[in-house]
Every structure is written in C-alpha cells, then in structure tokens.
Scaffold this motif. Structure first.
Motif, PDB file in Angstrom:
ATOM      1  N   ILE A 138       8.787  55.576  13.754  1.00 43.36           N
ATOM      2  CA  ILE A 138       9.253  56.255  12.541  1.00 43.36           C
ATOM      3  C   ILE A 138       9.408  55.201  11.450  1.00 43.36           C
ATOM      4  N   ILE A 139       8.653  55.349  10.363  1.00 43.67           N
ATOM      5  CA  ILE A 139       8.614  54.300   9.342  1.00 43.67           C
ATOM      6  C   ILE A 139       8.962  54.796   7.944  1.00 43.67           C
ATOM      7  N   GLY A 140       8.855  56.107   7.675  1.00 41.07           N
ATOM      8  CA  GLY A 140       9.104  56.604   6.325  1.00 41.07           C
ATOM      9  C   GLY A 140       7.971  56.222   5.382  1.00 41.07           C
ATOM     10  N   TYR A 141       8.241  56.229   4.083  1.00 46.15           N
ATOM     11  CA  TYR A 141       7.172  55.983   3.113  1.00 46.15           C
ATOM     12  C   TYR A 141       7.463  54.820   2.161  1.00 46.15           C
ATOM     13  N   GLU A 142       8.609  54.176   2.308  1.00 40.45           N
ATOM     14  CA  GLU A 142       8.974  53.090   1.398  1.00 40.45           C
ATOM     15  C   GLU A 142       8.926  51.746   2.124  1.00 40.45           C
ATOM     16  N   ASN A 143       8.712  50.690   1.345  1.00 41.00           N
ATOM     17  CA  ASN A 143       8.763  49.318   1.879  1.00 41.00           C
ATOM     18  C   ASN A 143       7.949  49.179   3.167  1.00 41.00           C
ATOM     19  N   LEU A 144       6.738  49.677   3.143  1.00 40.86           N
ATOM     20  CA  LEU A 144       5.928  49.713   4.362  1.00 40.86           C
ATOM     21  C   LEU A 144       5.635  48.317   4.907  1.00 40.86           C
ATOM     22  N   LYS A 145       5.331  47.394   4.034  1.00 41.86           N
ATOM     23  CA  LYS A 145       5.003  46.040   4.480  1.00 41.86           C
ATOM     24  C   LYS A 145       6.184  45.404   5.202  1.00 41.86           C
ATOM     25  N   GLU A 146       7.378  45.534   4.619  1.00 39.46           N
ATOM     26  CA  GLU A 146       8.572  44.949   5.234  1.00 39.46           C
ATOM     27  C   GLU A 146       8.907  45.637   6.558  1.00 39.46           C
ATOM     28  N   ARG A 147       8.758  46.947   6.599  1.00 38.73           N
ATOM     29  CA  ARG A 147       9.086  47.681   7.822  1.00 38.73           C
ATOM     30  C   ARG A 147       8.098  47.379   8.942  1.00 38.73           C
ATOM     31  N   LEU A 148       6.852  47.157   8.589  1.00 43.09           N
ATOM     32  CA  LEU A 148       5.879  46.769   9.612  1.00 43.09           C
ATOM     33  C   LEU A 148       6.188  45.373  10.150  1.00 43.09           C
ATOM     34  N   SER A 149       6.743  44.524   9.310  1.00 41.37           N
ATOM     35  CA  SER A 149       7.162  43.195   9.780  1.00 41.37           C
ATOM     36  C   SER A 149       8.285  43.321  10.810  1.00 41.37           C
ATOM     37  N   VAL A 150       9.209  44.264  10.565  1.00 43.51           N
ATOM     38  CA  VAL A 150      10.279  44.524  11.535  1.00 43.51           C
ATOM     39  C   VAL A 150       9.682  45.001  12.857  1.00 43.51           C
ATOM     40  N   LEU A 151       8.675  45.866  12.777  1.00 44.47           N
ATOM     41  CA  LEU A 151       8.021  46.360  13.994  1.00 44.47           C
ATOM     42  C   LEU A 151       7.324  45.224  14.738  1.00 44.47           C
ATOM     43  N   ARG A 152       6.664  44.353  14.006  1.00 42.98           N
ATOM     44  CA  ARG A 152       5.977  43.232  14.648  1.00 42.98           C
ATOM     45  C   ARG A 152       6.967  42.357  15.418  1.00 42.98           C
ATOM     46  N   ASP A 153       8.093  42.065  14.787  1.00 40.62           N
ATOM     47  CA  ASP A 153       9.103  41.245  15.462  1.00 40.62           C
ATOM     48  C   ASP A 153       9.690  41.971  16.674  1.00 40.62           C
ATOM     49  N   THR A 154       9.843  43.282  16.556  1.00 39.92           N
ATOM     50  CA  THR A 154      10.395  44.066  17.670  1.00 39.92           C
ATOM     51  C   THR A 154       9.449  44.066  18.864  1.00 39.92           C
ATOM     52  N   LEU A 155       8.164  44.219  18.600  1.00 37.58           N
ATOM     53  CA  LEU A 155       7.184  44.270  19.685  1.00 37.58           C
ATOM     54  C   LEU A 155       7.008  42.918  20.368  1.00 37.58           C
ATOM     55  N   ARG A 156       7.445  41.855  19.728  1.00 37.24           N
ATOM     56  CA  ARG A 156       7.345  40.523  20.331  1.00 37.24           C
ATOM     57  C   ARG A 156       8.422  40.281  21.396  1.00 37.24           C
ATOM     58  N   ASP A 157       9.418  41.136  21.431  1.00 37.43           N
ATOM     59  CA  ASP A 157      10.513  40.973  22.395  1.00 37.43           C
ATOM     60  C   ASP A 157       9.979  41.194  23.812  1.00 37.43           C
ATOM     61  N   PRO A 158      10.021  40.189  24.664  1.00 34.34           N
ATOM     62  CA  PRO A 158       9.471  40.324  26.023  1.00 34.34           C
ATOM     63  C   PRO A 158      10.231  41.331  26.885  1.00 34.34           C
ATOM     64  N   ARG A 159      11.432  41.681  26.488  1.00 32.15           N
ATOM     65  CA  ARG A 159      12.219  42.635  27.274  1.00 32.15           C
ATOM     66  C   ARG A 159      11.798  44.079  27.007  1.00 32.15           C
ATOM     67  N   LEU A 160      10.967  44.271  25.991  1.00 29.54           N
ATOM     68  CA  LEU A 160      10.578  45.620  25.582  1.00 29.54           C
ATOM     69  C   LEU A 160       9.531  46.193  26.541  1.00 29.54           C
ATOM     70  N   VAL A 161       9.808  47.368  27.087  1.00 21.46           N
ATOM     71  CA  VAL A 161       8.856  48.073  27.956  1.00 21.46           C
ATOM     72  C   VAL A 161       8.469  49.370  27.240  1.00 21.46           C
ATOM     73  N   LEU A 162       7.288  49.400  26.657  1.00 18.19           N
ATOM     74  CA  LEU A 162       6.880  50.520  25.808  1.00 18.19           C
ATOM     75  C   LEU A 162       6.838  51.842  26.562  1.00 18.19           C
ATOM     76  N   ASP A 163       6.489  51.805  27.842  1.00 20.47           N
ATOM     77  CA  ASP A 163       6.387  53.042  28.617  1.00 20.47           C
ATOM     78  C   ASP A 163       7.733  53.746  28.764  1.00 20.47           C
ATOM     79  N   LYS A 164       8.811  53.007  28.561  1.00 17.57           N
ATOM     80  CA  LYS A 164      10.139  53.583  28.746  1.00 17.57           C
ATOM     81  C   LYS A 164      10.832  53.901  27.416  1.00 17.57           C
ATOM     82  N   ILE A 165      10.070  53.815  26.315  1.00 18.44           N
ATOM     83  CA  ILE A 165      10.654  54.039  24.986  1.00 18.44           C
ATOM     84  C   ILE A 165      10.139  55.351  24.405  1.00 18.44           C
ATOM     85  N   ASN A 166      11.054  56.131  23.852  1.00 19.81           N
ATOM     86  CA  ASN A 166      10.699  57.404  23.225  1.00 19.81           C
ATOM     87  C   ASN A 166      10.233  57.185  21.785  1.00 19.81           C
TER      88      ASN A 166
END
Length: 265
Positions: A223-251
C-alpha cells in the motif's frame, strides 16, 4: 492711377528641390519593386501549380507494419497520382489515416519535392492492461489502444479499479486521476529497478489514497498511496532488505508513513 506691386516668384532652396527628387525616385523604385514581386509571384505560382515536374508520382510511408504501409501507399497513389502536390490537402489525408489507425499518436504528411509525399506514423505503445470486467491495453498517457489485442500482451501489469469510460480514447484524453496516479507509480517502479526481480503484476487504483500493488505472483500487497512515491519506494527497498522478513507470511506492507507497517497473514 493705382500702382500694382510685382511679386517675385518664390524659389525653393536647392536642398529642398534635391530632397523632393530623391523622394520621388524612391517612391518610383518601390512601386517598380512591388510590381516586380507580384509579377514574379504570379509566374512562380503558375509554374508550381501547372508544371508536370510537380505531379505526384510516389508515396513513402514508414512507422507501421509493412502490410499497412503497402495499403497506405497504394491508396494514396490511387487517389492522388498525377495531381499537383501543392494542391493535395495534406491535412485531409492525415485525418483520413487517423480513422484507419486509431492507435497512432501522430500522423504527419509532408511534401518531398518534386513529386513525392512522405507519411510518418508514430504509434502508441502499451504499458499496462486496464481491467474492469473487460481488458483494455493502455499507453503511458492512459489512452486505450483499440487495435491491440490484450491476449497478445502478456506480461504487462494489470490496473484494476478504474472505469474505462474515463480513460483516453482516440482524441479524448484520460480523465481519471486514479489511472494517472497508477501510471505514474509504474514509472517510478521502473526507475527504482529494485522491484524488477519481484515483478509487479497487479495494481489497485480504486482508492487513490490507498493505491497499491501486488509484489510478485503470490507476494504481499504493497500500500503506497499517490504522494511522495520516490520516498515511499525507498522505504520499501529498505524494508525488503531486512533478512528477517519472510514475504510468504506477510499480508501487506503499508509504506505511506515514515516507518513501514507490516501485517502478517
């Protein structure tokens, strides 16, 4: 007896006499020049419009599939071959071609002296599929490509939640802000590059404030909305780098705020 006074004839100074002659010469020269220009224009126009040298003999077309180019060349030659190229209505030709090629963004028709017409077609490219019961290929400006078969455009992201009647079509521009936001998001995703390995299959633009996309085939919703897309995608990039993240278990992952909100399944 009354004496009559004799008046001497007034003479202009030589400087004024010279100026008068100069002005008359200039006026006469201008008249001759104007007559010469008009006469030359008449002769040139008559030559251009009546000379066999400028009769249409060939048509060059480019920018479309060869079968379409052959049809364009043959049709134009059938209608205009032997006509003076300066008397051919180029605007009318372009408009008639627009009806036959509705997915063309630009159709430019020019003269190529002495006896040729040049036709240049610039077609819109599909970037996504607009889905609302039916599927409609659309370009970057949100214009529906009526001549393209969506079944042959596999791999393009699907945009849902937008009524196709608000999308652009032919000369009608896109009127949907939601669709515009979704297309802008696709642009930013493409620039970011880091999502290439996941792939973006579906975008939901039904609520612009909650604009979202699915991460990969079976990944979580972002869920990203329509504002500040570049900055929000940067947040997503940093989040996906977390080795503890298991995408199959995330809604879903909500990146509309400074810190990403992660909801497990």
């Amino acid at each position: 007896m009354t004496r009559h006074k004799k008046f001497k004839k007034m003479q202009l100074p030589k400087a004024f006499t010279g100026a008068k002659e100069f002005i008359l010469q200039r006026v006469a020269g201008m008249i001759v020049l104007v007559v010469f220009i008009i006469f030359s224009w008449v002769l040139i126009t008559a030559f251009l419009e009546r000379s066999d040298y400028f009769m249409l003999r060939s048509v060059e077309a480019r920018g479309a599939p060869e079968i379409s180019l052959i049809s364009i060349r043959s049709d134009l030659l059938r209608h205009y071959k032997g006509n003076n190229i300066f008397k051919i209505n180029l605007t009318a030709i372009a408009k008639s071609l627009e009806l036959r090629h509705p997915d063309a963004k630009d159709i430019i028709v020019n003269r190529a002296l002495p006896d040729k017409l040049l036709v240049e077609l610039n077609f819109r490219s599909p970037v996504a599929i607009l889905s609302n019961g039916l599927s409609f290929p659309i370009d970057r400006e949100g214009v529906i490509l009526v001549s393209r078969d969506p079944a042959r455009l596999g791999g393009l992201p699907v945009i849902k939640g937008v009524n196709p009647k608000y999308a652009g079509k032919l000369h009608k521009k896109n009127e949907s802000k939601n669709l515009e936001a979704a297309l802008k998001l696709l642009d930013e995703i493409k620039k970011a590059r880091f999502l290439d390995k996941y792939g973006v299959r579906t975008l939901d633009a039904s609520d612009i404030k909650s604009l979202s996309f699915d991460l990969g085939e079976d990944g979580p919703m972002i869920i990203i909305g329509y504002e500040n897309l570049k900055e929000r995608l940067s947040v997503l990039r940093d989040t996906l780098r977390d080795p503890r993240l298991v995408l199959d278990k995330i809604n879903y992952i909500d990146i509309r705020f400074k810190d990403a909100a992660i909801s497990p399944k």
